[in-house]
Enzyme design. Structure first.
Site, PDB file in Angstrom:
ATOM      1  N   LYS A  77       0.847  -1.209   0.000  1.00 30.61           N
ATOM      2  CA  LYS A  77       0.000   0.000   0.000  1.00 30.61           C
ATOM      3  C   LYS A  77       0.874   1.248   0.000  1.00 30.61           C
ATOM      4  CE  LYS A  77      -3.805  -1.995   2.540  1.00 30.61           C
ATOM      5  NZ  LYS A  77      -4.334  -2.309   3.847  1.00 30.61           N
TER       6      LYS A  77
ATOM      7  N   GLN B  74      -5.582  -2.036   9.548  1.00 29.54           N
ATOM      8  CA  GLN B  74      -5.389  -3.351   8.944  1.00 29.54           C
ATOM      9  C   GLN B  74      -6.016  -4.437   9.835  1.00 29.54           C
ATOM     10  OE1 GLN B  74      -3.845  -3.940   5.869  1.00 29.54           O
ATOM     11  NE2 GLN B  74      -4.564  -6.026   6.176  1.00 29.54           N
TER      12      GLN B  74
ATOM     13  N   ASP C 128     -11.775   2.261   3.529  1.00 28.41           N
ATOM     14  CA  ASP C 128     -11.953   0.816   3.377  1.00 28.41           C
ATOM     15  C   ASP C 128     -13.437   0.476   3.178  1.00 28.41           C
ATOM     16  OD1 ASP C 128     -10.128  -1.171   3.139  1.00 28.41           O
ATOM     17  OD2 ASP C 128      -9.782  -1.460   5.285  1.00 28.41           O
TER      18      ASP C 128
END
Ligand code: NDP
Length: 297
Positions: A53, A97, A120
């Site tokens: 990322k 995450q 997200d």
């Protein structure tokens, strides 16, 4: 002839489009989009993903920060850190995450992220908007799937899409997105899961089959009809003795047999996988654009 949908190439095109947009936005506003990724513990797969990322952000000219926290961090400290980034104007996207260590309530952490930085797309506000067809951050893997279909000129309107898998991160959102009365969606959607008695009954009637199961090579040629479009989301490690790593990555679809029948198919790796990060960057730019560019226009 079957056409392989090259996710690596399409993701690279998206990154290069974003790079131009970031450059133009910088000229216009003097600012750049920023993404912070919060990683708790040292799960090796998560570490690799977070590194990728960061690299992708750099490539398109976005600010990228990774907070690496010890596995024993308290829930309160993590929530406080999320709040700190909610209020930090340099960052337009916050990504925590997953999975998190067991002592931390994942739902609480996701709900702490400000919905306007929820790149997200996992916050209940984003999920609710997605279901009722309002503009929101679409979760990255499902958004990547719709982008693969549209950039391959595969029409979804009126088509029967069968989604195998009903997780909150892939199956449910992709089904909801394809159901919307919108360009690039408007499909007839069936969702299957482990309670399906004879899954072939459903998969055989799919014009477009999306497999998000987590079972290596689960979908075989006998389970699909001729000319089906196959999107394989699965990423499974299988033993590969004699190779350097000792394993290889395969999807949820038995690629070699299904390839013969399909009109389009995504490979694993190199299909859906690369799209997820590209869509995360796209969402980060969208958040930046909502906050910064609309004000300077
Ligand atoms: P989950 O394990 O959360 O969900 C799997 C789903 O598949 C569940 O709904 C489960 O049903 C269903 N399922 C499992 N076995 C069967 C079966 N035998 N028959 C029918 N349905 C079954 O997985 P995810 O959605 O998180 O991930 C799915 C796959 O996609 C994994 O391989 C993962 O690694 C990969 N993935 C890839 C991404 C990418 O960027 N390319 C991103 C996210 C995931 P039930 O609900 O009844 O248990």
């Amino acid at each position: 002839m079957t056409k392989i949908i090259d996710g690596k190439k399409i993701a690279s095109e998206i990154r290069s489009e974003l790079k131009n947009k970031v450059e133009n936005a910088k000229i216009k506003s003097g600012k750049i989009p920023g993404l912070v990724t919060i990683l708790v513990g040292d799960n090796p797969a998560s570490k690799v993903y977070v590194r990728m990322k960061g690299k992708a952000c750099e490539e398109v000219g976005m600010l990228s920060t990774t907070e690496i926290l010890p596995a024993n961090i308290s829930e309160k400290d993590l929530l406080d850190l999320v709040e700190q980034y909610n209020n930090d104007e340099r960052y337009h996207g916050i990504l925590v995450q997953l999975p998190l260590p067991k002592h931390i309530d994942e739902d609480k952490v996701i709900e702490k992220i400000s919905p306007d930085k929820d790149v997200d797309g996992f916050h209940p506000v984003s999920v609710g908007k997605l279901v009722i067809g309002k503009d929101t951050f679409e979760p990255c893997t499902p958004a990547g799937i719709l982008e693969l279909l549209s950039r391959s000129n595969i029409k979804t309107k009126g088509k029967h899409v069968v989604v195998v898998g009903r997780s909150n991160i892939v199956g449910k959102p992709v089904a909801n997105m394809l159901l919307q009365k919108k360009e690039g969606a408007n499909a007839i959607v069936t969702v299957c899961h482990s309670a399906a008695k004879n899954i072939s009954t459903y998969t055989k009637s799919a014009d477009i089959l999306i497999a998000a199961i987590g079972q290596p090579n689960f979908i075989t040629a006998e389970m699909v009809k001729d000319n089906v479009v196959v999107i394989d989301v699965g990423i499974n490690r299988v033993e590969a003795p004699g190779t350097k790593k000792g394993y290889s990555l395969v999807g949820d679809v038995d690629f070699n047999s299904v390839y013969e029948k399909a009109s389009f198919i995504t490979p694993v790796p190199g299909g859906v996988g690369p799209m997820t990060i590209a869509m995360l960057l796209k969402n980060t730019f969208k958040s930046f654009s909502n906050k910064i560019l609309t004000k300077t226009e």
